[in-house]
Enzyme design. Structure first.
Site, PDB file in Angstrom:
ATOM      1  N   GLU A  42       0.847  -1.195   0.000  1.00 14.52           N
ATOM      2  CA  GLU A  42       0.000   0.000   0.000  1.00 14.52           C
ATOM      3  C   GLU A  42       0.883   1.246   0.000  1.00 14.52           C
ATOM      4  O   GLU A  42       1.978   1.222   0.555  1.00 14.52           O
ATOM      5  CB  GLU A  42      -0.880  -0.037   1.261  1.00 14.52           C
ATOM      6  CG  GLU A  42      -2.083   0.851   1.207  1.00 14.52           C
ATOM      7  CD  GLU A  42      -3.014   0.609   2.406  1.00 14.52           C
ATOM      8  OE1 GLU A  42      -3.601  -0.476   2.521  1.00 14.52           O
ATOM      9  OE2 GLU A  42      -3.142   1.539   3.215  1.00 14.52           O
ATOM     10  N   ASP A  70       0.210   5.386   0.839  1.00 16.68           N
ATOM     11  CA  ASP A  70      -0.850   6.254   1.369  1.00 16.68           C
ATOM     12  C   ASP A  70      -0.480   7.723   1.413  1.00 16.68           C
ATOM     13  O   ASP A  70       0.630   8.070   1.816  1.00 16.68           O
ATOM     14  CB  ASP A  70      -1.140   5.891   2.837  1.00 16.68           C
ATOM     15  CG  ASP A  70      -1.604   4.460   3.026  1.00 16.68           C
ATOM     16  OD1 ASP A  70      -2.346   3.971   2.171  1.00 16.68           O
ATOM     17  OD2 ASP A  70      -1.225   3.856   4.049  1.00 16.68           O
ATOM     18  N   GLU A 100      -2.734  10.418   3.470  1.00 19.98           N
ATOM     19  CA  GLU A 100      -3.963  10.547   4.257  1.00 19.98           C
ATOM     20  C   GLU A 100      -3.954  11.873   5.004  1.00 19.98           C
ATOM     21  O   GLU A 100      -2.958  12.211   5.644  1.00 19.98           O
ATOM     22  CB  GLU A 100      -4.046   9.429   5.300  1.00 19.98           C
ATOM     23  CG  GLU A 100      -4.041   8.047   4.704  1.00 19.98           C
ATOM     24  CD  GLU A 100      -4.007   6.956   5.766  1.00 19.98           C
ATOM     25  OE1 GLU A 100      -4.949   6.155   5.796  1.00 19.98           O
ATOM     26  OE2 GLU A 100      -3.043   6.919   6.555  1.00 19.98           O
ATOM     27  N   THR A 147       1.968  10.207   5.363  1.00 21.89           N
ATOM     28  CA  THR A 147       2.433   9.418   4.218  1.00 21.89           C
ATOM     29  C   THR A 147       2.914   8.082   4.760  1.00 21.89           C
ATOM     30  O   THR A 147       3.509   8.021   5.826  1.00 21.89           O
ATOM     31  CB  THR A 147       3.596  10.113   3.474  1.00 21.89           C
ATOM     32  OG1 THR A 147       4.746  10.188   4.332  1.00 21.89           O
ATOM     33  CG2 THR A 147       3.222  11.506   3.007  1.00 21.89           C
ATOM     34  N   LYS A 176       4.394   0.119   9.099  1.00 19.01           N
ATOM     35  CA  LYS A 176       4.772   1.053  10.172  1.00 19.01           C
ATOM     36  C   LYS A 176       5.889   1.957   9.667  1.00 19.01           C
ATOM     37  O   LYS A 176       7.011   1.914  10.178  1.00 19.01           O
ATOM     38  CB  LYS A 176       5.229   0.272  11.401  1.00 19.01           C
ATOM     39  CG  LYS A 176       4.154  -0.627  12.003  1.00 19.01           C
ATOM     40  CD  LYS A 176       4.539  -1.020  13.415  1.00 19.01           C
ATOM     41  CE  LYS A 176       3.645  -2.086  13.983  1.00 19.01           C
ATOM     42  NZ  LYS A 176       4.124  -3.449  13.665  1.00 19.01           N
ATOM     43  N   LYS A 177       5.585   2.754   8.647  1.00 26.72           N
ATOM     44  CA  LYS A 177       6.631   3.564   8.021  1.00 26.72           C
ATOM     45  C   LYS A 177       6.147   4.990   7.762  1.00 26.72           C
ATOM     46  O   LYS A 177       6.378   5.553   6.700  1.00 26.72           O
ATOM     47  CB  LYS A 177       7.068   2.894   6.719  1.00 26.72           C
ATOM     48  CG  LYS A 177       7.542   1.449   6.975  1.00 26.72           C
ATOM     49  CD  LYS A 177       8.187   0.809   5.802  1.00 26.72           C
ATOM     50  CE  LYS A 177       8.491  -0.668   6.062  1.00 26.72           C
ATOM     51  NZ  LYS A 177       9.408  -0.908   7.193  1.00 26.72           N
ATOM     52  N   TYR A 217     -11.136   7.088  15.933  1.00 27.65           N
ATOM     53  CA  TYR A 217     -10.361   6.364  16.939  1.00 27.65           C
ATOM     54  C   TYR A 217      -8.865   6.659  16.886  1.00 27.65           C
ATOM     55  O   TYR A 217      -8.143   6.341  17.804  1.00 27.65           O
ATOM     56  CB  TYR A 217     -10.611   4.849  16.827  1.00 27.65           C
ATOM     57  CG  TYR A 217     -10.138   4.247  15.526  1.00 27.65           C
ATOM     58  CD1 TYR A 217      -8.857   3.703  15.418  1.00 27.65           C
ATOM     59  CD2 TYR A 217     -10.956   4.242  14.404  1.00 27.65           C
ATOM     60  CE1 TYR A 217      -8.407   3.178  14.224  1.00 27.65           C
ATOM     61  CE2 TYR A 217     -10.515   3.717  13.206  1.00 27.65           C
ATOM     62  CZ  TYR A 217      -9.249   3.195  13.120  1.00 27.65           C
ATOM     63  OH  TYR A 217      -8.807   2.689  11.928  1.00 27.65           O
TER      64      TYR A 217
END
Ligand SMILES: *[C@@H]1O[C@H](CO)[C@@H](O)[C@H](O)[C@H]1NC(C)=O
Length: 276
Positions: free
Chosen positions: A100, A102, A104, A118, A127-128, A191
């Site tokens: 993926e 991203d 966001e 990003t 987890k980057k 959340y």
């Protein structure tokens, strides 16, 4: 190829570009509440809406891509957008081994900075994150957000400013074999999105609306054509000046870097954090 058919191809390609500029929405399926319209200059604008009953809204590309340059112009939610996430991302699926890429936007209370997250996932490890405050109000006008994904690196750009390059290392996981669908979505991220979940969505501020226009994809389509030459995205790496803008963004606007989060990685930081 004969010169004449090349000329014909150029005409067809030019025509395709015009068509995609005016009705790019046809390249997507939609979820939730999606409205389309045209702005004053005749450009197609697609609005995603979120309210208490509608659930997430989104666009999903009909084609899947393996490398490419992708961008949207986006105008983010006005006013109180705390708890919302508006995004633009590529994803190979929802399985545990997914890849993926991203971009966001994590909403915030009125007047508080929206954060751009990003991230890159390879084989289910995502987890980057590099997160940035933006240096302008992203809800006041359209800005261009770009992902360039090629075999050597993944580049993130805001307007004309590169803010991140995620490099490939031969021995480390990298998104290189799974075709990805491009999505643009608006969802309730109460959340985690705003101050780590402390500020949930206030439905009194609904409906939340994010606008997209000028979709651009110069990409390899899985199982089809690969228009890799134009614009040089396939070989793109940052030059000195562009690396300079990445450092500028890191110095002035970065608010989270996974490579500095020792608490999260008690066994040691991910390997790429200590590479050049
Ligand atoms: C929201 O605003 C607060 C206060 O300025 C800030 O600490 C936070 O980083 C902002 N963004 C998010 C996504 O929480």
């Amino acid at each position: 190829m004969a010169r004449r058919s090349l000329a014909l191809l150029a005409v067809v390609l030019a025509y395709l570009q015009v068509v995609s500029a005016t009705s790019w929405l046809r390249q997507f399926t939609t979820d939730g509440t999606v409205r389309k319209g045209y702005d004053a200059s005749g450009q197609q604008v697609v609005m995603l809406k979120l309210d208490r009953n509608s659930g997430a809204a989104g666009l999903n590309s009909k084609q899947q891509y393996l490398y490419g340059e992708f961008s949207f112009e986006m105008k983010l939610i006005r006013g109180n957008s705390a708890g919302t996430v508006s995004c633009f991302y590529l994803s190979s699926g929802t399985d545990d081994w997914r890849d993926e890429i991203d971009m966001e936007f994590m909403g915030n209370s009125s007047g508080q900075p929206v954060v751009l997250n990003t991230n890159v996932w390879a084989n289910g490890d995502g987890k980057k994150e590099h997160q940035f405050n933006l240096w302008f109000d992203p809800s006041a006008d359209y800005h261009t957000y770009t992902i360039i994904w090629n075999p050597t690196n993944i580049l993130f750009k805001v307007d004309n400013v590169f803010i991140r390059s995620f490099k490939r290392y031969a021995d480390l996981p990298y998104p290189s074999s799974k075709p990805m669908t491009l999505h643009a979505t608006l969802w309730d991220g109460s959340y985690w999105a705003t101050e780590k979940g402390k500020i949930p969505i206030d439905w009194n501020s609904a409906p939340f609306v994010v606008s997209y226009r000028s979709f651009y994809a110069n990409a390899c389509v899985a199982g089809g054509a690969c228009n890799a030459g134009r614009g040089g995205w396939m070989r793109k790496r940052l030059n000195g000046a562009e690396l300079g803008t990445v450092r500028w963004a890191e110095r002035n606007y970065m608010r989270y870097n996974y490579c500095q989060d020792g608490w999260r990685f008690p066994q040691g930081l991910p390997a790429e954090c200590s590479r050049k």
